[in-house]
Design a protein around this motif. Structure first.
Motif, PDB file in Angstrom:
ATOM      1  N   SER A 151       0.834  -1.199   0.000  1.00  0.00           N
ATOM      2  CA  SER A 151       0.000   0.000   0.000  1.00  0.00           C
ATOM      3  C   SER A 151       0.870   1.251   0.000  1.00  0.00           C
ATOM      4  O   SER A 151       1.623   1.490   0.947  1.00  0.00           O
ATOM      5  CB  SER A 151      -0.921   0.035   1.222  1.00  0.00           C
ATOM      6  OG  SER A 151      -1.617   1.266   1.278  1.00  0.00           O
ATOM      7  N   MET A 152       0.766   2.036  -1.043  1.00  0.00           N
ATOM      8  CA  MET A 152       1.482   3.307  -1.113  1.00  0.00           C
ATOM      9  C   MET A 152       0.902   4.325  -0.134  1.00  0.00           C
ATOM     10  O   MET A 152       1.588   5.258   0.282  1.00  0.00           O
ATOM     11  CB  MET A 152       1.438   3.866  -2.532  1.00  0.00           C
ATOM     12  CG  MET A 152       2.310   3.131  -3.524  1.00  0.00           C
ATOM     13  SD  MET A 152       2.327   3.960  -5.126  1.00  0.00           S
ATOM     14  CE  MET A 152       3.737   3.155  -5.899  1.00  0.00           C
ATOM     15  N   LYS A 153      -0.368   4.152   0.237  1.00  0.00           N
ATOM     16  CA  LYS A 153      -1.007   5.077   1.175  1.00  0.00           C
ATOM     17  C   LYS A 153      -0.631   4.765   2.621  1.00  0.00           C
ATOM     18  O   LYS A 153      -0.961   5.529   3.527  1.00  0.00           O
ATOM     19  CB  LYS A 153      -2.530   5.036   1.006  1.00  0.00           C
ATOM     20  CG  LYS A 153      -3.029   5.572  -0.335  1.00  0.00           C
ATOM     21  CD  LYS A 153      -4.524   5.821  -0.335  1.00  0.00           C
ATOM     22  CE  LYS A 153      -5.320   4.545  -0.202  1.00  0.00           C
ATOM     23  NZ  LYS A 153      -5.256   3.697  -1.411  1.00  0.00           N
ATOM     24  N   GLY A 154       0.011   3.616   2.834  1.00  0.00           N
ATOM     25  CA  GLY A 154       0.419   3.253   4.185  1.00  0.00           C
ATOM     26  C   GLY A 154      -0.196   1.952   4.637  1.00  0.00           C
ATOM     27  O   GLY A 154      -1.197   1.478   4.074  1.00  0.00           O
ATOM     28  N   SER A 155       0.372   1.363   5.667  1.00  0.00           N
ATOM     29  CA  SER A 155      -0.035   0.036   6.120  1.00  0.00           C
ATOM     30  C   SER A 155      -1.437  -0.017   6.715  1.00  0.00           C
ATOM     31  O   SER A 155      -1.986  -1.094   6.926  1.00  0.00           O
ATOM     32  CB  SER A 155       0.963  -0.483   7.164  1.00  0.00           C
ATOM     33  OG  SER A 155       1.028   0.404   8.270  1.00  0.00           O
TER      34      SER A 155
END
Length: 354
Positions: free
Chosen positions: A202-206
């Motif tokens: 996830s590029m938006k974060g875990s």
């Protein structure tokens, strides 16, 4: 004409855009029932369809031959099983189920009940994919050596859909969502690969489900097929890049059926209904029989999601081939599971084990 009575399990975007309009316009289908738990939005366009408050209620009480399961993927197993046990044929939205085990159970049940189970792989009927398919068949590229298929978006903010964004829910994320399309196209064009390597995160974060993936498929004869998707892609790129020993094809993702349907377009039966393109959407560069370079701008022909429903209808009435059978799509599910495992381990995974 034989009439097939259909029940639709949800009336969200999928129901409004990809299913109900085609059922209404195809003369062989009749949307008898639709599930809306709290609203009655379907009444304005489909006033003769009976509204049910739950899938269980519809399956048990509605006079239907075919159930369309277009609910979140985490519910697919429960609802498809429910419909099959009630003696109904089923179309289920991609990505079929959350894992291979669930898919295999449902395929087995459908066979035992002598019912059909098809997965709605509508992007087999996109104009851009059909153009690639035709170009490969044409042979001008020669023996393919390297292929890339990608589906990018610019959606940097998470959606409000829990079933797509929650990393704790099996089946959430881009790999199951968009990946099911890209994997299906790859297996349709080139078959089942020997092994793969994948990067999924996830590029938006875990805190969010995967929104990026890159899968490298290894085929016999040294063909490499790369599948890729990102939500941080502001500038459009060619969605299909094919390189062979005689030439290359660059093809845009140019199909606009989804956008036109969202905008209120009415699909028609037995004819093109999308707006015509005014500009080319591809580049073909190849060597002629005289070994001279020929570089041309190419234009794809319109796609039509109605053709999926026509194939379903012909299967019901004439027993012709069923499109995207559950047993066929199990292979795609195996690639999804192998990709997740490859990403976790950081190594190449042999698909003979799947």
């Amino acid at each position: 004409m034989q009439l097939v009575k259909v029940g639709l399990c949800a009336f969200g975007m999928s129901g409004k855009v990809f299913h109900a309009p085609f059922l209404k316009e195809h003369p062989g289908f009749f949307m008898t029932a639709v599930v809306e738990r709290t609203k009655q939005e379907s009444k304005s366009k489909y006033p003769v369809s009976t509204i049910y408050k739950s899938v269980a209620e519809m399956v048990q009480n509605a006079d239907i031959d075919l159930v369309i399961v277009n609910t979140p993927v985490q519910t697919h197993f429960e609802y498809v099983k429910m419909a099959l046990e009630a003696g109904k044929n089923v179309i289920v939205e991609k990505p079929f189920t959350v894992d291979v085990s669930e898919a295999e159970t449902l395929v087995k049940l459908a066979k035992e009940k002598n019912l059909f189970l098809s997965v709605y792989q509508n992007r087999r009927f996109d104009r851009d994919y059909l153009q690639v398919q035709n170009m490969i068949a044409d042979g001008k590229l020669g023996t393919l050596k390297e292929v890339e298929i990608r589906f990018d978006r610019f959606r940097t903010e998470p959606s409000t859909k829990e079933h797509k964004e929650n990393p704790q829910l099996k089946g959430s994320g881009a790999l199951h969502d968009l990946g099911s399309h890209l994997i299906d196209q790859a297996t349709q064009l080139f078959g089942f690969p020997e092994k793969l390597f994948a990067d999924v995160f996830s590029m938006k974060g875990s805190a969010f489900a995967n929104d990026y993936f890159e899968i490298l498929l290894f085929y016999k004869n040294d063909l490499r097929v790369r599948l890729k998707s990102s939500v941080f892609s502001k500038e459009a790129r060619y969605a299909y890049i094919l390189h062979g020993d005689n030439g290359s094809l660059l093809q845009e993702r140019s199909d606009n059926q989804e956008n036109e349907l969202v905008g209120g377009a009415i699909p028609t039966f037995n004819e093109d209904w999308t707006k015509p393109r005014t500009e080319p959407d591809g580049i073909l560069n190849y060597l002629t029989e005289n070994s001279e370079t020929e570089r041309t701008l190419t234009s794809s022909q319109p796609g039509n999601y109605m053709n999926y429903y026509q194939e379903i209808y012909e299967h019901i009435v004439f027993r012709s081939a069923l499109p995207s059978t559950g047993s066929e799509i199990i292979k795609n599910m195996k690639i999804i599971e192998a990709a997740l495992e490859s990403s976790r381990q950081g190594k190449v995974v042999e698909l003979k084990d799947y």
